[in-house]
Write a protein that holds these residues in place. Structure first.
Motif, short mmCIF file in Angstrom:
data_model
loop_
_atom_site.label_atom_id
_atom_site.label_comp_id
_atom_site.label_asym_id
_atom_site.label_seq_id
_atom_site.Cartn_x
_atom_site.Cartn_y
_atom_site.Cartn_z
N TYR A 171 -15.05 26.29 6.61
CA TYR A 171 -16.42 25.03 6.33
C TYR A 171 -15.90 23.77 6.47
O TYR A 171 -15.14 23.50 6.72
CB TYR A 171 -17.35 25.38 4.72
N TYR A 176 -15.34 21.89 0.70
CA TYR A 176 -14.73 22.89 0.75
C TYR A 176 -12.81 22.73 1.46
O TYR A 176 -12.23 23.56 0.82
CB TYR A 176 -15.13 24.23 2.11
N ASP A 224 -16.60 30.29 9.12
CA ASP A 224 -16.12 31.08 8.79
C ASP A 224 -14.56 30.92 8.65
O ASP A 224 -14.85 31.59 10.35
CB ASP A 224 -16.94 32.09 8.34
#
Length: 294
Positions: A171, A176, A224
């Motif tokens: 991400y 993140y 992802d």
């Protein structure tokens, strides 16, 4: 650090030792939705999310605080003051909107009650310093962390001299990167001096250079992917894929903090991490240019 002590038993259902209050920007988000069961399971029912406040309905799902509280069997509080008054310990959430943390933490950090502030702690170093200063003035034990800090794959390398380190994970950079910055700073110690970024859309690759000449890099893929680390030590390189139950380790740590008030991540380390993150976001806005870590 505070002397170890057990928190008093609250009123309510037999066997519940500690009642947690949630304070969030909006409650219908992953952490608020999963922490109640995680805390209950990891503490064998001794810790329960009992009260909650959400400033706004979810801008993503539209679910209101009242609807969320009804779904999760948590008592809705109309104000932050009410949550602080009724709860034994506090969690300030808003994991995807750290710009709200100064507002949401003001009363919790003045309460003297053990308080966890969800990642990312602050948008910048100045905000982090202000929040910790407030907590220290009111003798409120508090900390913030990424769950990735508690991945068991990192345990064997704590205290070792890391010459260089590379991580990559899922991400975007803004929300993140904390999951990579925390393990990097935890293991490498010291002070990064400057940061350089190369970006392509949500893909962001950062290079950090330490005052002593060591370096680390991190990659946020924008999508992802697994969390991976490569460590360069004096005895050679080690490659790690993070597959352990980091959230389980974090929850055990959080319950222990609630009981003892012992802060597992120093304020100084969190401030340093926020300073690197602030420089990283500036660097991502001007790719190819070194940005000093203030």
């Amino acid at each position: 650090l505070r002397k170890k002590r057990r928190m008093p038993v609250s009123g309510g259902r037999k066997g519940i030792i500690m009642k947690v209050g949630f304070i969030d920007y909006y409650l219908d988000e992953w952490h608020a939705n999963h922490y109640p069961k995680m805390l209950r399971d990891i503490s064998n029912g001794e810790v329960e999310v009992a009260y909650a406040y959400g400033k706004i309905p979810s801008p993503i799902t539209g679910k209101t605080s009242e609807e969320w509280c009804r779904e999760y069997s948590v008592a809705l509080c109309e104000t932050i003051e009410e949550v602080v008054e009724k709860s034994d310990v506090l969690i300030v959430l808003s994991p995807d909107n750290c710009e709200m943390h100064e507002e949401l933490t003001r009363l919790p950090l003045m309460s003297g009650k053990n308080t966890y502030v969800d990642k990312t702690f602050s948008p910048d170093k100045k905000g982090a310093e202000a929040m910790f200063r407030l907590a220290e003035q009111h003798k409120t034990a508090c900390y913030s962390t990424s769950a990735l800090r508690f991945a068991t794959e990192y345990r064997a390398y704590e205290g070792k001299k890391i010459l260089a380190m590379n991580t990559w994970g899922p991400y975007g950079l803004e929300t993140y990167s904390i999951h990579q910055l925390e393990p990097i700073m935890m293991l490498m110690k010291g002070k990064p001096e400057r940061v350089l970024a190369v970006t392509q859309g949500e893909w962001a690759n950062l290079l950090m250079e330490w005052e002593d000449g060591r370096s680390a890099s991190l990659l946020c893929t924008g999508g992802d992917c697994p969390s991976v680390a490569n460590l360069c030590l004096e005895e050679g390189c080690r490659a790690l894929t993070i597959e352990s139950d980091a959230f389980g380790g974090f929850m055990r740590n959080l319950v222990e903090f609630f009981h003892t008030g012992e802060v597992p991540v120093s304020h100084e380390e969190t401030i340093a991490i926020m300073a690197v993150r602030e420089a990283a976001l500036k660097a991502a806005g001007q790719p190819g240019t070194w940005v000093a870590v203030e």
